[in-house]
Enzyme design. Structure first.
Site, PDB file in Angstrom:
ATOM      1  N   GLY A  12      83.320  -3.706  67.306  1.00 42.89           N
ATOM      2  CA  GLY A  12      82.322  -4.152  66.348  1.00 42.89           C
ATOM      3  C   GLY A  12      80.868  -3.731  66.776  1.00 42.89           C
ATOM      4  O   GLY A  12      79.779  -4.822  66.766  1.00 42.89           O
ATOM      5  N   SER A  13      80.685  -2.507  66.894  1.00 39.94           N
ATOM      6  CA  SER A  13      79.419  -2.210  67.449  1.00 39.94           C
ATOM      7  C   SER A  13      78.303  -2.221  66.432  1.00 39.94           C
ATOM      8  O   SER A  13      77.398  -2.769  66.525  1.00 39.94           O
ATOM      9  CB  SER A  13      79.255  -0.637  67.750  1.00 39.94           C
ATOM     10  N   ARG A  61     101.059 -12.679  61.725  1.00 32.45           N
ATOM     11  CA  ARG A  61     100.568 -14.058  61.726  1.00 32.45           C
ATOM     12  C   ARG A  61     100.922 -14.755  60.302  1.00 32.45           C
ATOM     13  O   ARG A  61     101.081 -15.792  60.525  1.00 32.45           O
ATOM     14  CB  ARG A  61      99.336 -14.087  62.280  1.00 32.45           C
ATOM     15  N   LYS A  91      91.934  -2.040  58.468  1.00 28.73           N
ATOM     16  CA  LYS A  91      92.973  -2.398  57.433  1.00 28.73           C
ATOM     17  C   LYS A  91      92.407  -2.678  56.317  1.00 28.73           C
ATOM     18  O   LYS A  91      91.331  -2.585  56.125  1.00 28.73           O
ATOM     19  CB  LYS A  91      93.389  -4.077  57.734  1.00 28.73           C
ATOM     20  N   HIS A 109      80.849   4.230  57.626  1.00 29.60           N
ATOM     21  CA  HIS A 109      81.773   5.338  57.813  1.00 29.60           C
ATOM     22  C   HIS A 109      81.104   6.481  58.570  1.00 29.60           C
ATOM     23  O   HIS A 109      80.081   6.935  58.313  1.00 29.60           O
ATOM     24  CB  HIS A 109      82.511   5.899  56.700  1.00 29.60           C
ATOM     25  N   ASP A 150      87.391   4.568  52.227  1.00 29.10           N
ATOM     26  CA  ASP A 150      86.289   5.203  52.280  1.00 29.10           C
ATOM     27  C   ASP A 150      85.812   5.985  50.845  1.00 29.10           C
ATOM     28  O   ASP A 150      85.271   7.016  50.764  1.00 29.10           O
ATOM     29  CB  ASP A 150      86.252   6.595  53.085  1.00 29.10           C
TER      30      ASP A 150
END
Length: 206
Positions: A12-13, A61, A91, A109, A150
């Protein structure tokens, strides 16, 4: 103050950069939720350290792809999220979430879309493909999310030169340096009204 949720599969930069910018008072927003499909995501542990609510939602889950999509949509709504920021989320966003947050889901992206985007084009694969193609310029793109990888409308891009002798690792590091600032630039423009998400109509929906 805008309420923002983050979706991240690994580090998660981009999320971390935006939260750091918030801490420096460069931008104001309320981080209401961090969601990951990956229980081992470093983004989740970082969010917990920051006191941000977290959720782990995936097909295993939740009992299936559609169920995971519904659970994600429900979690975003329950926390009052207005915008959704993807930060290395691996995802595809489902129809329930896309419909509820039409033109309100952003992704970054590591290439100049539409080049080097689409299924399978993520992480180091993008930079390997850029170098293999002989491109002299690459970069990063912030775009709205739709039902294709994208693919949604481009909001902003920044160029990064491909240098002689570049390796995918070196190129990735230089692109990563511009991703956070580009995300921040887009959010600031959104807050100032310089980008009107509603102007895109239904182009980023199903």
């Amino acid at each position: 103050m805008r309420k923002i949720a983050f979706l991240a599969s690994h580090n998660g930069s981009g999320m971390r950069y935006l939260l750091a910018a918030r801490a420096r008072h460069e931008i104001e927003f309320d981080p209401v939720l961090v969601v990951s499909n990956n229980p081992g995501s470093q983004a989740l542990s970082y969010a917990r350290e920051m006191g941000i609510p977290t959720a782990i939602l995936n097909e295993k889950r939740c009992g299936g792809q559609a169920e995971a999509d519904e659970a994600l949509c429900e979690a975003l709504r329950a926390h009052g999220a207005e915008w959704v920021i993807l930060s290395g989320y691996m995802k595809r966003i489902g129809s329930a979430t896309l419909s509820a947050y039409r033109n309100r889901i952003l992704n970054i992206h590591p290439s100049l879309l539409p080049k080097f985007g689409g299924p399978g084009m993520y992480g180091m694969r993008v930079h390997e493909a850029v170098i293999a193609s002989g491109e002299s310029v690459t970069g990063a793109t912030v775009h709205l999310v739709d039902h294709e990888y994208d693919h949604g409308p481009v909001l902003a891009q920044v160029e990064v030169p491909v240098l002689p002798g570049d390796t995918p690792e070196r190129l990735r590091a230089r692109v990563l340096e511009v991703e956070g600032p580009l995300y921040l630039q887009v959010l600031k423009k959104l807050e100032r009204g310089e980008i009107d998400l509603d102007a895109f109509g239904a182009t980023a929906s199903l």
